[in-house]
Enzyme design. Structure first.
Site, short mmCIF file in Angstrom:
data_model
loop_
_atom_site.label_atom_id
_atom_site.label_comp_id
_atom_site.label_asym_id
_atom_site.label_seq_id
_atom_site.Cartn_x
_atom_site.Cartn_y
_atom_site.Cartn_z
N GLY A 6 59.51 46.32 -7.68
CA GLY A 6 58.07 46.13 -7.42
C GLY A 6 57.79 46.20 -5.92
N GLY A 9 54.22 46.81 -4.25
CA GLY A 9 53.14 45.82 -4.45
C GLY A 9 52.78 45.06 -3.18
N GLN A 10 51.82 44.12 -3.33
CA GLN A 10 51.30 43.39 -2.15
C GLN A 10 52.41 42.59 -1.47
OE1 GLN A 10 48.73 40.00 -2.95
NE2 GLN A 10 47.87 40.03 -0.88
N ASP A 32 60.25 50.90 -7.53
CA ASP A 32 59.00 50.58 -8.25
C ASP A 32 58.86 51.57 -9.41
OD1 ASP A 32 56.31 48.82 -6.91
OD2 ASP A 32 56.24 49.78 -8.88
N ILE A 33 57.83 51.39 -10.19
CA ILE A 33 57.63 52.24 -11.38
C ILE A 33 57.09 53.61 -11.00
CG2 ILE A 33 55.27 51.38 -11.82
CD1 ILE A 33 57.75 51.97 -14.64
N TYR A 140 49.19 35.11 -17.65
CA TYR A 140 50.00 35.17 -16.41
C TYR A 140 50.59 33.81 -16.12
CZ TYR A 140 50.67 35.51 -11.30
OH TYR A 140 51.17 35.46 -10.02
N LYS A 144 54.53 32.51 -16.05
CA LYS A 144 55.13 31.85 -14.88
C LYS A 144 55.73 30.49 -15.28
CE LYS A 144 54.52 35.12 -11.98
NZ LYS A 144 55.72 35.91 -11.59
#
Ligand code: VAH
Length: 315
Positions: A6, A9-10, A32-33, A140, A144
């Site tokens: 990932g 990402g951010q 990443d994807i 989400y 988590k």
């Protein structure tokens, strides 16, 4: 060597830059994807990996002699409410794959991000403690919460060295966030520079725990380089920076852009934000690995506006 899943990402992109600075470019493999972060893809070794595909993860770890994995791929709170089963599948399968790689001794150490989204409407809102009632009402948040339980289980049962932080909302300028409820606190700076106004999707008094990305990256490196015996919490550490409302961030922006105007059009993300704490107690992180945040709101505003102005010039 380190693998970041990932990496576009951010958080993943900033972790990639920081870890390459610390350990050397060739020791940090980004994946990443897809290729949707061009300057990151061109900054060093990059692999296309589907975090839900165990075989390709295992092959990549063997190919690059990986011993540490940062699993930063996930579907965040807002998008997770649109695609619940996709969020469950990606967030959970990717975690199981990485935990099982470590259980099978294919890798030695894992970082996995949790979030203040693990807390729910019945959690004490102010100075939310490390251990408390957690009844998350977003998919989400559920991923988590249960992910934290699995991390602690794999540490206790199989001695897997997995470490985790409950990130607050993160503010950064290098890479846009995607699909989060706290993304307003990033968008507002872009809009302030573009048109000196912003229509906010949360209401003006919605206080949320927030943090500048540099603080979050520093905390992550501190936790991952702490001595194993100092990492006493193996579910996930509370981490606190600052807390503010959209009204307060607007006032901070007005110190730099006096005519800045904000309007409020709360959408479905308001009902997510309403279930989260307003502020977090991170005593354990302070005690166990000497954590302390640096950036307050006005410092964040200066950093964001200065860097975004610069970035807009070159892009
Ligand atoms: C989100 N940025 O909004 C993420 C984060 C605490 C918020 O988990 O979903």
């Amino acid at each position: 060597k380190i693998l970041i899943i990932g990496a576009c990402g951010q958080i993943g992109s900033e972790l990639t830059y920081k870890l390459r600075e610390i350990y050397g470019n060739k020791n940090v493999i980004a994946s990443d994807i897809n290729y949707n972060n061009v300057d990151l893809v061109n900054s060093g070794t990059f692999e296309i990996i589907d975090a839900m595909d165990y075989a390709s993860l295992k092959i990549c770890c063997e190919k690059h002699n990986i011993d540490t994995v940062y699993l930063m791929a996930a579907i965040l709170s807002a998008t997770g409410e649109k695609y619940p089963m996709k969020a469950w599948d990606l967030n959970m399968q990717s975690l199981f794959h990485v935990l099982n790689l470590a259980k099978g001794k294919a890798i030695k150490k894992i970082f996995w991000p949790s979030s203040i989204a693990v807390f729910g409407p019945t959690t004490p809102k102010n100075n939310t403690p490390q251990r408390t009632v957690m009844e998350p009402t977003t998919v989400y948040g559920i991923t988590k919460q249960v992910g934290e339980r699995w991390c602690e289980y794999y540490h206790e049962k199989y001695n897997v060295d997995v470490r985790s932080i409950r990130y607050p909302g993160l503010i950064s300028w290098k890479t846009l966030p995607g699909g989060g409820t706290t993304d307003y606190a990033v968008e507002i700076y872009h809009e302030a520079l573009k048109k000196e106004s912003y229509e906010c999707f949360l209401s003006e008094k919605t206080a949320l725990p927030m943090m500048y990305m540099d603080d979050a990256i520093d905390a992550t490196v501190k936790l991952m380089t702490a001595k194993e015996e100092d990492v006493k919490i193996r579910s996930s550490y509370n981490l606190a920076g600052i807390s503010f409302t959209p009204d307060e961030i607007a006032n901070s922006i007005r110190k730099e852009i006096p005519n800045f105007k904000i309007s409020y059009q709360p959408d479905f993300r308001q009902s997510i934000a309403d279930t989260w704490p307003s502020s977090i107690d991170d005593t354990e992180a302070q005690q166990d690995w000497n954590w302390k945040h640096k950036f307050d709101l006005d410092a964040i505003t200066k950093e964001m506006l200065t860097n975004l102005k610069e970035k807009n010039k070159t892009s």
